[in-house]
Design an enzyme around this catalytic site. Structure first.
Site, PDB file in Angstrom:
ATOM      1  N   CYS A  24       5.507  29.774   5.236  1.00 16.94           N
ATOM      2  CA  CYS A  24       4.383  30.382   4.551  1.00 16.94           C
ATOM      3  C   CYS A  24       4.037  31.648   5.311  1.00 16.94           C
ATOM      4  O   CYS A  24       4.438  31.841   6.456  1.00 16.94           O
ATOM      5  CB  CYS A  24       3.151  29.480   4.564  1.00 16.94           C
ATOM      6  N   GLY A  51       7.189  32.949   1.752  1.00 21.72           N
ATOM      7  CA  GLY A  51       6.807  31.937   0.773  1.00 21.72           C
ATOM      8  C   GLY A  51       6.691  32.550  -0.601  1.00 21.72           C
ATOM      9  O   GLY A  51       5.921  33.497  -0.788  1.00 21.72           O
ATOM     10  N   ASN A 126       0.170  28.300   7.985  1.00 15.85           N
ATOM     11  CA  ASN A 126       1.620  28.414   8.119  1.00 15.85           C
ATOM     12  C   ASN A 126       2.059  27.411   9.179  1.00 15.85           C
ATOM     13  O   ASN A 126       1.552  27.452  10.300  1.00 15.85           O
ATOM     14  CB  ASN A 126       1.994  29.842   8.533  1.00 15.85           C
ATOM     15  N   GLY A 127       3.003  26.544   8.805  1.00 13.27           N
ATOM     16  CA  GLY A 127       3.485  25.545   9.754  1.00 13.27           C
ATOM     17  C   GLY A 127       3.480  24.179   9.105  1.00 13.27           C
ATOM     18  O   GLY A 127       3.323  24.058   7.884  1.00 13.27           O
ATOM     19  N   CYS A 262       9.611  29.308  17.641  1.00 15.58           N
ATOM     20  CA  CYS A 262      10.768  28.951  16.805  1.00 15.58           C
ATOM     21  C   CYS A 262      11.857  30.007  16.939  1.00 15.58           C
ATOM     22  O   CYS A 262      11.662  31.169  16.558  1.00 15.58           O
ATOM     23  CB  CYS A 262      10.318  28.860  15.347  1.00 15.58           C
ATOM     24  N   TYR A 268      16.615  34.237  11.143  1.00 19.05           N
ATOM     25  CA  TYR A 268      16.540  34.416   9.699  1.00 19.05           C
ATOM     26  C   TYR A 268      15.139  34.605   9.143  1.00 19.05           C
ATOM     27  O   TYR A 268      14.917  35.417   8.253  1.00 19.05           O
ATOM     28  CB  TYR A 268      17.169  33.202   8.996  1.00 19.05           C
ATOM     29  N   SER A 309      20.152  39.183   5.435  1.00 14.84           N
ATOM     30  CA  SER A 309      19.848  38.652   6.763  1.00 14.84           C
ATOM     31  C   SER A 309      21.062  38.671   7.683  1.00 14.84           C
ATOM     32  O   SER A 309      20.916  38.639   8.907  1.00 14.84           O
ATOM     33  CB  SER A 309      19.281  37.242   6.651  1.00 14.84           C
ATOM     34  N   ASP A 371      27.286  35.794   8.450  1.00 16.82           N
ATOM     35  CA  ASP A 371      26.088  35.223   7.818  1.00 16.82           C
ATOM     36  C   ASP A 371      25.170  34.713   8.930  1.00 16.82           C
ATOM     37  O   ASP A 371      25.608  34.536  10.071  1.00 16.82           O
ATOM     38  CB  ASP A 371      26.484  34.086   6.876  1.00 16.82           C
ATOM     39  N   ASP A 372      23.913  34.478   8.589  1.00 15.07           N
ATOM     40  CA  ASP A 372      22.968  34.089   9.654  1.00 15.07           C
ATOM     41  C   ASP A 372      23.057  32.620  10.022  1.00 15.07           C
ATOM     42  O   ASP A 372      22.837  32.253  11.164  1.00 15.07           O
ATOM     43  CB  ASP A 372      21.536  34.456   9.256  1.00 15.07           C
ATOM     44  N   CYS A 408      14.143  20.328  10.553  1.00 16.99           N
ATOM     45  CA  CYS A 408      12.945  20.898  11.184  1.00 16.99           C
ATOM     46  C   CYS A 408      11.723  20.167  10.650  1.00 16.99           C
ATOM     47  O   CYS A 408      11.600  19.957   9.443  1.00 16.99           O
ATOM     48  CB  CYS A 408      12.829  22.385  10.852  1.00 16.99           C
ATOM     49  N   CYS A 459      11.623  26.741  20.841  1.00 17.27           N
ATOM     50  CA  CYS A 459      12.081  25.550  20.138  1.00 17.27           C
ATOM     51  C   CYS A 459      13.446  25.872  19.541  1.00 17.27           C
ATOM     52  O   CYS A 459      13.622  26.911  18.899  1.00 17.27           O
ATOM     53  CB  CYS A 459      11.119  25.170  19.013  1.00 17.27           C
ATOM     54  N   CYS A 462      16.495  22.348  15.774  1.00 12.89           N
ATOM     55  CA  CYS A 462      17.451  22.191  14.668  1.00 12.89           C
ATOM     56  C   CYS A 462      18.887  22.374  15.153  1.00 12.89           C
ATOM     57  O   CYS A 462      19.828  21.975  14.473  1.00 12.89           O
ATOM     58  CB  CYS A 462      17.127  23.144  13.527  1.00 12.89           C
TER      59      CYS A 462
HETATM   60  S1  SF4 Z   1      13.435  22.987  14.565  1.00 20.68           S
HETATM   61 FE1  SF4 Z   1      14.511  24.974  14.265  1.00 20.68          FE
HETATM   62  S2  SF4 Z   1      13.481  25.929  12.504  1.00 20.68           S
HETATM   63 FE2  SF4 Z   1      12.156  24.269  13.238  1.00 20.68          FE
HETATM   64  S3  SF4 Z   1      10.702  25.241  14.653  1.00 20.68           S
HETATM   65 FE3  SF4 Z   1      12.414  24.481  15.895  1.00 20.68          FE
HETATM   66  S4  SF4 Z   1      13.863  26.213  16.001  1.00 20.68           S
HETATM   67 FE4  SF4 Z   1      12.436  26.629  14.339  1.00 20.68          FE
END
Ligand code: SF4
Length: 512
Positions: A24, A51, A126-127, A262, A268, A309, A371-372, A408, A459, A462
């Site tokens: 978002c 979004g 957002n989140g 993140c 991306y 991207s 590609d990303d 995620c 983070c 993923c």
């Molecule tokens: S899991 Fe991946 S997409 Fe989600 S916040 Fe962590 S780094 Fe970002």
């Protein structure tokens, strides 16, 4: 990776790929004497990529908050007349991709609640929260569930804030509530006179503060400041609550910061012209491409990006490898969420809804295609096939992120783990699955180095499965958790644009 047409449930062909979708975008402005609704409109316009399901703006003139929201793109929801009717000095804006709660009108934001004192509260989020169930239980105990038909974690927050604000005011209520909220949240919210911004202690999603000549702006990305001519002041700090009103700007800490930004924002999610933690997203992507070329070289004639991207990483790959860069794919102008059902003939075209090959560039070439990311792999499979049909001799796929192996829970809608092409597959298995001559991913170390952020402040769950914010049991998490509990209206109903007003009676909405 491409904006997903299949989110419409309509415009995707068999070959399309529900890739990770943005979360978002939030925006807020406090600026007496400015046309805050129009500033917010343009702020959201710059954040549209975050979004595309719904958009909304709340404006207060000091006496009353008016919320206008609907399903669709920012440019579809608002027109000149609507914006002109939203008069005031404090505004909150939101563009939505649903990560908690379905795509109904009720779930569009800003979400709106009233306090027992009769004042209003509009909130954009957002989140994604991870203790939604716990918050829901708390809200149920207070009897504030189901007041407005929303089934989002964001509306729970708004309801709990409004409930606690009755006797102590919004600011004190936020300082009390926010330390109990777990997950990813960048919030912009406002009562009649004050704009607030808050960011979770991990700072998972970006949120920045900007200055106008006659006011202040907060936005998900610096690109949202640039478009309204606001100068960047600083990031809203993880664990910080900001309040802005006639008394100036006040900053409070509701939690100690433990930054875990993140890393996918760099890959991306964010716009290339955005800066996160002092690092340009575009420069990061170019550097990822350079590292990708060093880590995964290819014997080829031409480097082409999957626009848009993949473009900066392809430039970086070409620079580092010495292989010429070219444009081999053209992206259809804007293929975000569409409400037009494609015919069966168009549906079968799949990827061509998004990308069209430049045959004279591709024919007879050994291609590196950058590609990303790869999520399910369907897009890349269709892409490789399309490039071969267009005359490519070889197709070497290079990916500007490591394999996505984990979902995620912090605001990005990936496929479930079972649907991820990298889940349980080795590199050659993925290569065979997408039909490429070779496949290479940048390493996580390479990606982190390109971001110029300390690994400890990021983070990357993923990619590595190490979730920095503890997750509840599977049964207590999920996009439709609240619909399961409340039986709410989250299943994609549509509605005319609605102006919600009428304090003390949240269901007393006025339809223009
Ligand atoms: S899991 Fe991946 S997409 Fe989600 S916040 Fe962590 S780094 Fe970002």
């Amino acid at each position: 990776m491409h904006t997903d047409l299949s989110s419409t449930g309509a415009a995707a062909g068999e070959q399309s790929d529900p890739e990770p979708r943005e979360e978002c975008g939030v925006f807020g402005v406090w600026a007496p004497g400015e046309e805050v609704a129009k500033l917010t409109y343009y702020g959201l316009y710059a954040l549209q990529h975050r979004g595309q399901e719904a958009a909304g703006i709340s404006v207060s003139d000091g006496n009353q908050i008016v919320v206008f929201k609907d399903l669709g793109l920012v440019s579809q929801v608002f027109d000149e007349q609507t914006l002109s009717s939203l008069q005031g000095h404090v505004a909150v804006g939101h563009c939505r991709y649903s990560t908690t709660g379905g795509g109904s009108w009720e779930n569009a934001q800003p979400t709106f609640r009233t306090t027992a004192a009769g004042t209003g509260l509009a909130l954009g989020h957002n989140g994604n929260l991870v203790n939604t169930h716990e918050l829901h239980e708390r809200a149920r105990g207070l009897g504030i569930i189901g007041k407005n038909g929303a089934t989002t974690d964001s509306d729970l927050l708004c309801g709990l804030l409004a409930a606690a604000a009755a006797d102590k005011g919004i600011e004190a209520a936020a300082m009390e509530l926010l330390p109990t909220v777990r997950g990813a949240f960048c919030l912009t919210f406002a009562d009649e006179n004050t704009l607030y911004a808050a960011r979770d202690p991990h700072g998972v999603r970006p949120l920045v503060l900007g200055r106008l000549e006659r006011g202040w702006v907060v936005a998900s990305e610096t690109a949202g400041l640039d478009i309204v001519g606001a100068s960047f002041v600083r990031e809203v700090e993880p664990g910080e609550l900001i309040a802005i009103d006639a008394g100036g700007l006040r900053s409070s800490r509701f939690a100690n910061p433990e930054p875990k930004g993140c890393i996918f924002e760099y890959v991306y999610l964010a716009r290339p012209d955005t800066t996160i933690s002092g690092r340009s997203v575009h420069a990061t992507r170019v550097e990822i491409g350079r590292r990708l070329a060093e880590e995964c070289p290819a014997d080829a004639d031409l480097v082409i990006p999957v626009p848009e991207s993949g473009t900066p990483a392809a430039i970086g790959y070409a620079q580092a490898s010495g292989i010429p860069y070219g444009q081999g794919l053209v992206k259809n102008g804007y293929v975000g969420r569409t409400f037009i059902q494609p015919s069966q003939t168009i549906r079968q075209l799949g990827i061509r809804l998004k990308l069209n090959p430049l045959r004279e560039v591709i024919r007879g070439k050994r291609l590196v295609v950058v590609d990303d990311s790869i999520v399910r792999g369907n897009t890349q499979r269709a892409l490789v096939r399309m490039l071969r049909e267009s005359g490519a001799l070889e197709v070497h796929v290079r990916i500007a992120s490591p394999p996505v192996r984990w979902p995620c829970f912090y605001g990005i809608d990936f496929a479930s783990r079972a649907e991820l092409v990298a889940n349980g597959a080795d590199l050659d298995g993925i290569r065979r699955s997408i039909g490429a001559d070779s496949l290479g991913y940048v390493s996580l170390d390479g990606l982190v180095a390109a971001s110029e952020q300390p690994r400890s402040r990021l983070c990357a769950a993923c990619f590595d499965g190490e979730y920095p914010i503890a997750l509840p049991d599977d049964a207590l998490i999920g996009k439709h958790l609240l619909e399961g509990i409340t039986g709410g209206n989250g299943a994609g109903t549509s509605a005319l644009p609605v102006t919600s007003a009428g304090y003390g009676a949240e269901d007393a909405v006025r339809r223009p």
